[in-house]
Design an enzyme around this catalytic site. Sequence first.
Site, short mmCIF file in Angstrom:
data_model
loop_
_atom_site.label_atom_id
_atom_site.label_comp_id
_atom_site.label_asym_id
_atom_site.label_seq_id
_atom_site.Cartn_x
_atom_site.Cartn_y
_atom_site.Cartn_z
N GLU A 191 43.26 35.68 30.81
CA GLU A 191 43.51 36.76 31.78
C GLU A 191 44.75 36.42 32.62
OE1 GLU A 191 40.10 39.17 33.42
OE2 GLU A 191 40.80 38.34 35.31
N LYS A 248 34.71 40.87 44.49
CA LYS A 248 35.89 40.85 45.38
C LYS A 248 36.15 42.27 45.91
CE LYS A 248 40.80 39.78 45.31
NZ LYS A 248 41.93 39.21 44.59
N HIS A 276 28.65 21.66 13.52
CA HIS A 276 27.80 22.24 12.48
C HIS A 276 28.03 23.74 12.35
CE1 HIS A 276 25.76 18.38 12.14
NE2 HIS A 276 25.96 18.32 13.45
N LYS A 296 39.33 49.55 32.62
CA LYS A 296 38.41 50.09 33.65
C LYS A 296 38.73 51.57 33.89
CE LYS A 296 37.96 45.83 36.41
NZ LYS A 296 38.26 45.20 37.69
N GLU A 298 30.25 47.50 36.70
CA GLU A 298 29.12 46.71 36.19
C GLU A 298 28.28 46.17 37.35
OE1 GLU A 298 32.30 46.37 35.34
OE2 GLU A 298 32.55 45.76 33.26
N GLY A 333 40.42 36.72 41.59
CA GLY A 333 39.03 36.66 41.15
C GLY A 333 38.72 35.41 40.33
N ARG A 334 39.58 35.09 39.39
CA ARG A 334 39.28 33.94 38.51
C ARG A 334 39.62 32.59 39.17
NH1 ARG A 334 42.94 37.42 36.70
NH2 ARG A 334 45.12 36.78 36.50
O1 F6P Z 1 37.81 41.07 34.69
C1 F6P Z 1 38.72 41.72 35.50
C2 F6P Z 1 38.48 41.47 36.92
O2 F6P Z 1 39.40 42.20 37.63
C3 F6P Z 1 38.55 39.97 37.25
O3 F6P Z 1 39.81 39.55 37.54
C4 F6P Z 1 37.56 39.87 38.34
O4 F6P Z 1 37.18 38.55 38.49
C5 F6P Z 1 36.46 40.77 37.83
O5 F6P Z 1 37.16 41.86 37.29
C6 F6P Z 1 35.45 41.21 38.84
O6 F6P Z 1 36.01 41.89 39.91
P1 F6P Z 1 35.26 42.02 41.30
O7 F6P Z 1 35.01 40.64 41.81
O8 F6P Z 1 36.16 42.81 42.18
O9 F6P Z 1 33.96 42.72 41.05
#
Ligand code: F6P
Length: 548
Positions: free
Chosen positions: A352, A206, A383, A511, A212, A266-267
């Site tokens: 979240e 987003k 199990h 972060k 990452e 995002g979620r």
């Molecule tokens: O995990 C935290 C978060 O801010 C989520 O809400 C989001 O989905 C994710 O990081 C990834 O963010 P982006 O889509 O901006 O890379």
Amino acid sequence: MKPAVASVWKQLGAAAEALRECHLRDMFAADAERFANHSAVWHDWLLDYSKQRVDANAMSLLRALWLVADMPDWIARMRAGEPINHTERRAALHIALRHPAGKGTIAHTGRDVMPAVHAELAKMRRFCTEIHGRHWRGATGEPITDVVNIGIGGSDLGPRMATQALAAHRHRDIRVHYVANLDAADLATVLSGLRPATTLFVIASKTFTTQETMQNAASARAWLVAALGEAAVARHFVAVSTNLGEVARFGIDPANAFAFWDWVGGRYSLWSVIGLPLALAIGFDNFEKLLAGAHAMDEHFFAAPPEANLPGLLALLEIWNTNFLGADNRALLPYSQSLGLLPRYLQQLEMESNGKQIDRQGQPLNHATSPIVWGEAGTNGQHAFYQLIHQGGRLIPCEFIVCREADFDLPGHHEKLLANCFAQAEALMRGKTLAETTAELSSAGLPADEVARLAPYRSFPGNQPSTTLLLPRLDPFNLGALIALYEHKVFAESVIWDINPFDQWGVEYGKQLASRLLPIIEGKADTTGLDSSTRGLIAWVSANTTAG
Ligand code: F6P
């Protein structure tokens, strides 16, 4: 808490107190119609909550809670595009992403968002057609066989979970892989099985700044460029983002960028272009069926009264278990291998969203919010951890999800799966008394002293509440509706808990600290101001890491 909510809240406390000594098996014995009285049907779905520790009084108070918390008004505010994500001054309009064309407008800051939504969907469809039709060629002229989605959190979990869930509907020519973790093991493992010439990367973020994703994207780009040269990037990288400026800076052709908007959390973004890897995995027609299922659930949530509202019932029951019975967790137990990633997906969606302790007025809450969501697919979980649910002495509300029909039909499997699912719910509800165990062991011919020795170990308290959600089958439509069900459940809970489910400041804080520590770990800054533990950990790494 508003006085009207506080008043119902107090009555719910008294209702829970009155039920404290009641055992579910006695509730069933006392009411032959308990299942009929405590279940709800939507289309061909069944929600059985008769094994929850509720009675008619508790349910009627929970419905009252729905009304005094102004649920219909909050639903209207969401639909009207109001900035209900008030800490980020944003709307939460994921419902627009699955709103069908020609069915009216959805406004955001005075403008209808639907034309832009459908333009991006049309662009996705065209792209899927090109890939599936083998018209889109890589730099060497070969068609794409493998797609790697690079994203994390909401830019990974939704499409990843849905791709697995719809394995039975997969497009036969395309394999879709997901890479999320910053740990190089994730990307390296996926790349080791792929050929650059036939691989397409979808960089999904987003913000297009997430550490990452940007690191994995840079490494994937280096892997591709090393094999095919810089010019190959345009044929092997597409991006999905709200930040098209950063996409261009990364070197991805703007023609290969798919857009969404800041009013999509995002979620909650699976329904947007974030769903591109899923659409590539299952075909765009199936992706549209997923959207249709979600929209059908939206309509249900918006209109159904609380006693028949499936997301509403799940929300109210969770509030009952959390705030009045004192549960701090919920086990999510899909009896479906295909739904194996659902617990992980819901961990993000629920925790979240609702893992908060500051209310909408900025004041600390004095009630619990999201429980810890955990679980895994049955029967595997049986199990592993079910022992603790049966005899560990903790209150663990369980949520079983199972389909009437199998998605992969091999003879002899599905009936056993159903039997196991229903048996667990029954055993958790009923338990087994010491007298029953004693009688059972005696009739099996064990000597009396052996019966007395073993009976305590082989008795079960029961009274463990559960809900069973019975779907007809796992297909794109029903999966879309299932995910939307949980989105609305989370929203309904947030309204009653008086929190904003659409921000995530705790994640942002992590972060921020990681960005501060990186130059220190790289040896470009000193450790001044760090606590002794963080300093000690960094010093240990630098003193004990061998070069190379
Ligand atoms: O995990 C935290 C978060 O801010 C989520 O809400 C989001 O989905 C994710 O990081 C990834 O963010 P982006 O889509 O901006 O890379």
